[in-house]
Motif scaffolding. Structure first.
Motif, PDB file in Angstrom:
ATOM      1  N   GLY A  14       0.743  -1.390   0.126  1.00  0.00           N
ATOM      2  CA  GLY A  14      -0.048   0.109  -0.009  1.00  0.00           C
ATOM      3  C   GLY A  14       0.834   1.253  -0.133  1.00  0.00           C
ATOM      4  O   GLY A  14       0.358   2.406   0.636  1.00  0.00           O
ATOM      5  N   GLY A  15       1.992   1.225  -0.704  1.00  0.00           N
ATOM      6  CA  GLY A  15       2.735   2.393  -0.660  1.00  0.00           C
ATOM      7  C   GLY A  15       3.759   2.520   0.421  1.00  0.00           C
ATOM      8  O   GLY A  15       4.511   3.651   0.375  1.00  0.00           O
ATOM      9  N   VAL A  16       3.703   1.547   1.415  1.00  0.00           N
ATOM     10  CA  VAL A  16       4.574   1.747   2.526  1.00  0.00           C
ATOM     11  C   VAL A  16       5.656   0.854   2.443  1.00  0.00           C
ATOM     12  O   VAL A  16       5.345  -0.582   2.392  1.00  0.00           O
ATOM     13  CB  VAL A  16       3.965   1.472   3.748  1.00  0.00           C
ATOM     14  N   VAL A  17       7.020   1.121   2.732  1.00  0.00           N
ATOM     15  CA  VAL A  17       8.015   0.099   2.570  1.00  0.00           C
ATOM     16  C   VAL A  17       8.536  -0.391   4.072  1.00  0.00           C
ATOM     17  O   VAL A  17       8.755   0.748   4.885  1.00  0.00           O
ATOM     18  CB  VAL A  17       9.264   0.620   1.806  1.00  0.00           C
ATOM     19  N   THR A  18       8.581  -1.458   4.323  1.00  0.00           N
ATOM     20  CA  THR A  18       9.525  -1.794   5.659  1.00  0.00           C
ATOM     21  C   THR A  18      10.573  -2.649   5.362  1.00  0.00           C
ATOM     22  O   THR A  18      10.651  -3.344   4.284  1.00  0.00           O
ATOM     23  CB  THR A  18       8.420  -2.483   6.521  1.00  0.00           C
ATOM     24  N   GLY A  19      11.648  -2.668   6.242  1.00  0.00           N
ATOM     25  CA  GLY A  19      12.885  -3.191   6.046  1.00  0.00           C
ATOM     26  C   GLY A  19      13.898  -2.718   5.305  1.00  0.00           C
ATOM     27  O   GLY A  19      13.968  -1.407   4.884  1.00  0.00           O
ATOM     28  N   ASN A  20      14.822  -3.206   4.735  1.00  0.00           N
ATOM     29  CA  ASN A  20      15.988  -2.530   3.892  1.00  0.00           C
ATOM     30  C   ASN A  20      16.091  -2.995   2.552  1.00  0.00           C
ATOM     31  O   ASN A  20      15.807  -4.117   2.191  1.00  0.00           O
ATOM     32  CB  ASN A  20      17.338  -2.960   4.796  1.00  0.00           C
ATOM     33  N   GLU A  21      16.216  -1.917   1.937  1.00  0.00           N
ATOM     34  CA  GLU A  21      16.289  -2.246   0.479  1.00  0.00           C
ATOM     35  C   GLU A  21      17.575  -1.996  -0.124  1.00  0.00           C
ATOM     36  O   GLU A  21      17.764  -1.775  -1.428  1.00  0.00           O
ATOM     37  CB  GLU A  21      15.469  -1.016  -0.377  1.00  0.00           C
TER      38      GLU A  21
END
Length: 401
Positions: free
Chosen positions: A132-139
Motif C-alpha cells: 500500500g505504498g509503505v516500505v518496511t525493511g531494508n532495500e
C-alpha cells in the motif's frame, strides 16, 4: 480463533527471548489465503533445494571467473522485481567476491510485494516488503565473499500486482576492490580556478566564475578504470567533461567516486560562485572632448572578468579594472554628441549606461569684451576683467549619477 505471532525481544543481558502473542484472526478472503499458502509453499521448497545444493557442493571448486557473480548479475541486474525464487550455491563464489544489491523503488506501486535475500544459514541480508505504498525493511545490502563461500545466497521475490513492479534491481558482483580506487586523481573546471589547488586528499573546494558562465564543464579523473563516478547524482566518465548548469550565486557541485564493489565512496564538494550581472552606477567626468584622451572613472558592481569597455561603440583607448566596483578608462576620439558607456565581461555579457558620456568639440572663442574696465592705460600686473564668448555652452565637468 486466534493465531500465535512469535516476536524476538532482546533483554538487557543480551540474550534473545521469544514471546508468542495471541491475536484474533478475522476472516481472510479466499484469494489472500491462496496467495499466502502459495508463497509459503514456494519458500519451503526453494529453501530445501538450496540447503541440499549446499550440502553436495564440492568445497574449493575453482572457476575461471566467479560463476555465482556472473549468474546473479545476469538474473537480477536491471530487472523488475516480479516473481522469483532461486538459490545460488556457495561453491559458485570466491572469497574475494563482493556482491551489492539495491532495490530501486517505484513510488507509484500500491500493491503488495516482498523481496528477501538470505544466506544458507538463514541469516537475512535483505528483507523488504512493499504494501500500500509503505516500505518496511531494508532495500540495500552488501555481501562479502567470505559469507558467500560459506552459505551462498537464496533470493526470493513475490509481487501480487499484475501490472506494476515495486522495485527495479541494481546488482553488482565483482572482485573486492582496492579502497584506494575511491579517490580522484584530478579535477578541472572549464572556467575559474579551484581554491585550494586540487589535491587527492582535499575534498572541499571553491571557485568563482563570471556571470556569463551559465554552464560549467567539470572533468573528474580517477587513477583506475573500474570506479563509478557521479556529478550531482548523474553518471560521469573519468577524463571526460560533464556540463553542469549554474545559477547566479553559490552552486554546490557534488562529485562522488565509488569502488566497483560499492563498498567505499568518497565525496568531493566544489562550491562555484557565479557572479551577478555587472552594473554601472556612475561615469565621471561625463563630458569630454571629441579628441578623446580624457581619463574616465566608471563605478558599479561585479566588474569580474571584464574584457572590453566602449564609448558609443568605440573601444576605450585603454582601461584598467581597479576592483570589482571600479574601472579607469581612457575615452577614445569620437564625434560630438551623447554616447553609451558599455562594459563587457568574458563570454560577451555586457551592461550599458545609456548616454553615459557626452562628447563636445573644443570650444572656439568668438569675442572678448572688457568687463567694467574703462579705456585707459594700466600698469603692468594690473588685474583686468573680460567677458569671453564661445561658440557653444561650456558646462561644468563633474560626476553624474
Amino acid at each position: 480463533m486466534a493465531s500465535g505471532i512469535t516476536h524476538d525481544t532482546m533483554p538487557s543481558d543480551g540474550s534473545r527471548e521469544r514471546k508468542c502473542i495471541g491475536t484474533p484472526v478475522e476472516a481472510v478472503p479466499k484469494a489472500e489465503k491462496t496467495q499466502g499458502f502459495r508463497r509459503n509453499q514456494i519458500r519451503l521448497l526453494t529453501a530445501l533445494i538450496f540447503l541440499f545444493s549446499g550440502l553436495v557442493a564440492v568445497a574449493g571448486e575453482a572457476f575461471a571467473g566467479s560463476k555465482g557473480c556472473e549468474n546473479i548479475v545476469a538474473d537480477l541486474n536491471g530487472k523488475d522485481v516480479g516473481f522469483l525464487t532461486k538459490a545460488y550455491p556457495n561453491s559458485d563464489f570466491h572469497a574475494t567476491d563482493q556482491l551489492h544489491i539495491d532495490l530501486i523503488r517505484n513510488p507509484s506501486f500500491w500493491e503488495s510485494a516482498y523481496f528477501n535475500a538470505l544466506a544458507g544459514s538463514g541469516t537475512p541480508y535483505i528483507e523488504a516488503s512493499y504494501d500500500g505504498g509503505v516500505v518496511t525493511g531494508n532495500e540495500s545490502a552488501s555481501f562479502s565473499g567470505q559469507d558467500l563461500v560459506l552459505g551462498g545466497i537464496y533470493v526470493e521475490a513475490i509481487n501480487y500486482s499484475q501490472t506494476t513492479s515495486p522495485w527495479r534491481m541494481d546488482v553488482v558482483c565483482v572482485t573486492k576492490s582496492n579502497p584506494l580506487d575511491a579517490v580522484l586523481s584530478g579535477l578541472t573546471l572549464s572556467s575559474g580556478n579551484l581554491e585550494p589547488a586540487f589535491n587527492t586528499a582535499t575534498t572541499t573546494y571553491r571557485a568563482t566564475v563570471a556571470n556569463s558562465v551559465s554552464t560549467l564543464g567539470v572533468t573528474p579523473s580517477t587513477p583506475g578504470s573500474t570506479a563509478t563516478l557521479k556529478i550531482n547524482g548523474a553518471s560521469a566518465v573519468s577524463g571526460a567533461s560533464s556540463a553542469v548548469p549554474l545559477n547566479v550565486g553559490d552552486n554546490t557541485l557534488t562529485v562522488t567516486v565509488m569502488t566497483e564493489d560499492r563498498t567505499i565512496k568518497r565525496t568531493y564538494l566544489v562550491v562555484v560562485t557565479r557572479a551577478a550581472p555587472p552594473t554601472i552606477m556612475s561615469v565621471a567626468p561625463y563630458i569630454g572632448s571629441t579628441a578623446g584622451g580624457q581619463s574616465v572613472t566608471i563605478t558599479g558592481t561585479n566588474f569580474i572578468g571584464v574584457s572590453a569597455v566602449a564609448f558609443g561603440g568605440v573601444p576605450a583607448t585603454t582601461f584598467t579594472v581597479d576592483s570589482a566596483t571600479r574601472i579607469t578608462a581612457t575615452a577614445p576620439a569620437r564625434a560630438a554628441g551623447p554616447a553609451d558607456v558599455t562594459v563587457t565581461t568574458v563570454g560577451n555579457s555586457s551592461v550599458t549606461r545609456a548616454n553615459g558620456y557626452t562628447y563636445v568639440a573644443a570650444p572656439v572663442v568668438t569675442a572678448v569684451k572688457p568687463l567694467n574696465t574703462p579705456a585707459r592705460t594700466y600698469a603692468i600686473g594690473a588685474t583686468l576683467m573680460f567677458d569671453v564668448e564661445f561658440d557653444q555652452h561650456i558646462a561644468s565637468n563633474g560626476g553624474r549619477t
